[in-house]
Design an enzyme around this catalytic site. Structure first.
Site, PDB file in Angstrom:
ATOM      1  N   ASP A 146       0.811  -1.397   0.163  1.00  0.00           N
ATOM      2  CA  ASP A 146      -0.046   0.081  -0.002  1.00  0.00           C
ATOM      3  C   ASP A 146       0.899   1.452   0.050  1.00  0.00           C
ATOM      4  O   ASP A 146       0.556   2.101  -0.699  1.00  0.00           O
ATOM      5  CB  ASP A 146      -0.859   0.075   1.130  1.00  0.00           C
ATOM      6  N   ASP A 147       1.944   1.382   0.807  1.00  0.00           N
ATOM      7  CA  ASP A 147       2.823   2.589   0.946  1.00  0.00           C
ATOM      8  C   ASP A 147       3.572   2.516  -0.384  1.00  0.00           C
ATOM      9  O   ASP A 147       3.778   3.728  -0.983  1.00  0.00           O
ATOM     10  CB  ASP A 147       3.712   2.409   1.908  1.00  0.00           C
TER      11      ASP A 147
END
Length: 654
Positions: free
Chosen positions: A400-401
């Protein structure tokens, strides 16, 4: 709108631009030289466990007593309980840990705050009703029998990676928490309370409905399990628990004693190998707490290098202000920084602004190209290149990051798609795609949901399967990048989302609350993939967002939606969730859309016009998710950079 002047529609665009400029100014004021990080708030258990750790290790608490008590008591509910979030009822496990921490900090049992907590605990069934992790925390002081804690032997560390059950089949957060616990389960330490051991001082007997019987079962009998659930994983794991208890009784006999010794050494080596130079483990509090305790139990003194660095890392997670002293479960500098950067770029900030350039350089410096990490166990051919959430966490980059960083970098400089940082990041994310076509946060194909039937798992959080919110962000990133080599992965991702759509048209949000967040991420991703508004999946998702928009123009969703589908998309409007609703709609609709305009008006009218936080928004709700139904988060910048994105995209779509 009660208490607000309705903005004339022809003035809305101008008001949105002004609001965006004020919000930009807030972000620039709060930038930490070259990055952003705001408080990541959770519930009182993290701070309570910090108190328990210092008591267990004999570390002084006197200089922190007042601020700790002030914070803990500020979170107590009117009925005396403590909860996992401000909007949810009290929780017996959370209340028990807060109670013990306050006793350790010197509050007398007759203090009315503790009397109220006592009544709440007893009304909930007493200490017999606490969850497994609270049992462990109480057992560390002899306040709960170790025999009433599930058996997880250290020999699990030797189970091969191809086995259906092994340490690497656990989610990254569970794995990094559990391996240190293997060591603690062997040693079963009992630490001193301020005035002696618990067997001489029954500190918490009054919190039991029957203090004479503390060996409370943590699972059904095997027969009861079979009768209720039939033969299956739950029955198998409960049977295995019986065998493991027999093994535990025999472990002192050779050759089992030698095997246990080797297993403990392997666990200790695993823990030491994963400690960052800064002292952190996995960048989150539970592995740090358990890592320090495990090494201490294994014979490492408080002045030993790994324990000393571990304690220093924990102290960096403390946060103190007028509310008191508290401890963060995690810190989010990479996440906060890239989303702040995206918000500024979406709202028209100059990509060449030195403040944005400095932030990008800081983020670039956090890319993980090291040739290690637990993700490699089931993705051995992946090229390192991801980002982690925290300051120091080289073992656990997350998808996600990394996808968010790709989005931010491409928005700041489209040519960066040809650069090494973005190419490596995209290759790593592609290699982490699950066989079902979706993406999870930390591992590939970490979807053995049967592991949640293990008696130890009473929070249903031992796995990290694909989730629509993460998959949507990856598809947004890959759509911006538009690399022909990624198109096959994108097609499989879109197919996964078709299967994942809820009957109502929404998408589940694993890491944000909840269906509003998931639907927003998915629509942003589908739009970047060129899926048209006429597509049935998109049309249903847009209609669902329309259907849950509040009468005041905003969006809101309570934490209850994780347990009750009737609460899906329902709740008082918040700044972050209103922004998510808008971002989802604006992926397909223009700024002239009526629902969009009502949402933008909500943000404009509620932007703070004075005080230290002028330009931001007020939001007390927890809109971030750690573990659905069990652990929630309040990101103090969610109320800011997401609304800024929404305002910018609205202006762009006019």
């Amino acid at each position: 709108m009660s208490g607000h002047v309705r903005l004339a529609e022809d003035a809305l665009a101008l008001a949105a631009r002004r609001a965006a400029l004020a919000a930009q100014d807030f972000l620039y004021r709060t930038q930490r030289r070259d990055h952003w990080r705001a408080e990541l708030e959770s519930n009182v258990t993290v701070t309570a466990e910090y108190v328990l750790l210092r008591q267990a290790l004999g570390l002084d608490l006197s200089g922190r007593r007042g601020p700790l008590v002030r914070y803990l008591c500020s979170r107590q509910k009117p009925d005396g309980s403590f909860g996992i979030a401000s909007t949810l009822p009290g929780d017996v496990s959370t209340t028990a840990e807060a109670y013990l921490a306050l006793r350790l900090l010197g509050l007398d049992r007759e203090d009315e705050r503790l009397r109220a907590a006592e009544r709440a605990i007893r009304a909930a069934g007493g200490l017999a009703r606490v969850r497994v992790f609270t049992r462990i925390n109480l057992a560390l002081f002899g306040l709960f029998p170790w025999e009433a804690v599930p058996i997880v032997p250290a020999e699990v560390i030797f189970l091969p990676r191809w086995a259906p059950v092994n340490a690497y089949r656990l989610a990254s957060w569970a794995r990094s928490t559990m391996v240190p616990l293997f060591v603690l389960f062997h040693h079963r330490p009992v630490f001193a309370l301020p005035n002696g051991r618990s067997d001489a001082n029954p500190w918490l007997d009054h919190l039991w409905l029957d203090p004479a019987d503390k060996r409370v079962p943590y699972r059904e009998s095997v027969l009861a399990t079979v009768l209720r659930h039939g033969p299956g994983w739950k029955a198998l794991f409960n049977t295995a628990d019986v065998l493991l208890r027999a093994h535990e009784r025999a472990r002192r006999l050779p050759p089992l004693s030698r095997l246990r010794g080797e297993a403990l050494r392997a666990c200790e080596e695993w823990i030491l190998a994963r400690q960052e130079a800064s002292g952190d483990w996995a960048g989150i509090f539970p592995p740090m707490l358990n890592g320090v305790l495990a090494l201490h139990a294994a014979g490492h003194g408080l002045d030993s290098d790994p324990v000393r660095r571990g304690l220093e890392a924990i102290e960096r997670f403390t946060f103190s202000d007028a509310e008191g002293l508290r401890v963060e479960a995690c810190q989010s500098p990479v996440w906060d920084s890239i989303l702040a950067l995206v918000g500024l770029l979406d709202s028209g900030a100059d990509p060449a602004d030195p403040r944005l350039v400095a932030a990008r350089r800081w983020i670039e410096g956090k890319q993980l190209t090291n040739d290690w990490g637990d993700w490699r166990v089931y993705d051995p051919h992946g090229t390192p290149g991801g980002w982690a959430f925290e300051y120091a966490n080289s073992w656990y980059p997350d998808v996600d990051d990394t996808a968010a960083v790709i989005i931010g970098f491409l928005k700041q400089d489209p040519a960066s798609g040809e650069g090494d940082a973005v190419r490596r990041a995209a290759a790593w994310v592609a290699s982490m795609q699950n066989r079902d076509g979706g993406w999870a946060a930390f591992d590939r194909d970490n979807d053995r949901l049967f592991l949640n039937e293990i008696p130890f798992s009473d929070m249903d959080s031992l796995c990290d399967p694909s989730s629509p919110d993460v998959t949507g962000r990856v598809l947004e990133a890959f759509g911006l990048l538009d690399d022909t080599r990624l198109r096959g992965a994108c097609r499989r991702g879109v197919a996964y989302l078709r299967r994942a759509q809820e009957p109502e048209g929404s998408f589940y949000g694993r890491w944000g609350v909840n269906y509003v967040y998931g639907t927003s991420n998915v629509l942003a991703g589908l739009a970047r993939q060129g899926v048209p508004a006429s597509d049935a999946m998109v049309a249903r998702a847009l209609r669902w967002l329309d259907s849950v928009q509040n009468a005041d123009g905003g969006w809101g969703e309570g934490l209850e939606s994780y347990a009750d589908r009737a609460a899906m998309g329902r709740g008082p409007s918040t700044a972050s969730q209103t922004a998510w609703g808008l971002i989802g709609l604006l992926a397909y609709r223009s700024g002239e859309d009526a629902a969009v305009r009502r949402g933008i008006a909500w943000l404009v009218e509620r932007q703070l016009a004075g005080g230290e936080e002028v330009g931001s928004w007020s939001e007390e709700a927890f809109t971030g998710t750690g573990f659905p139904r069990h652990f929630y988060l309040r990101y103090h910048l969610y109320r800011h950079y997401f609304p800024l994105m929404a305002l910018g995209r609205f202006v762009e779509r006019l």
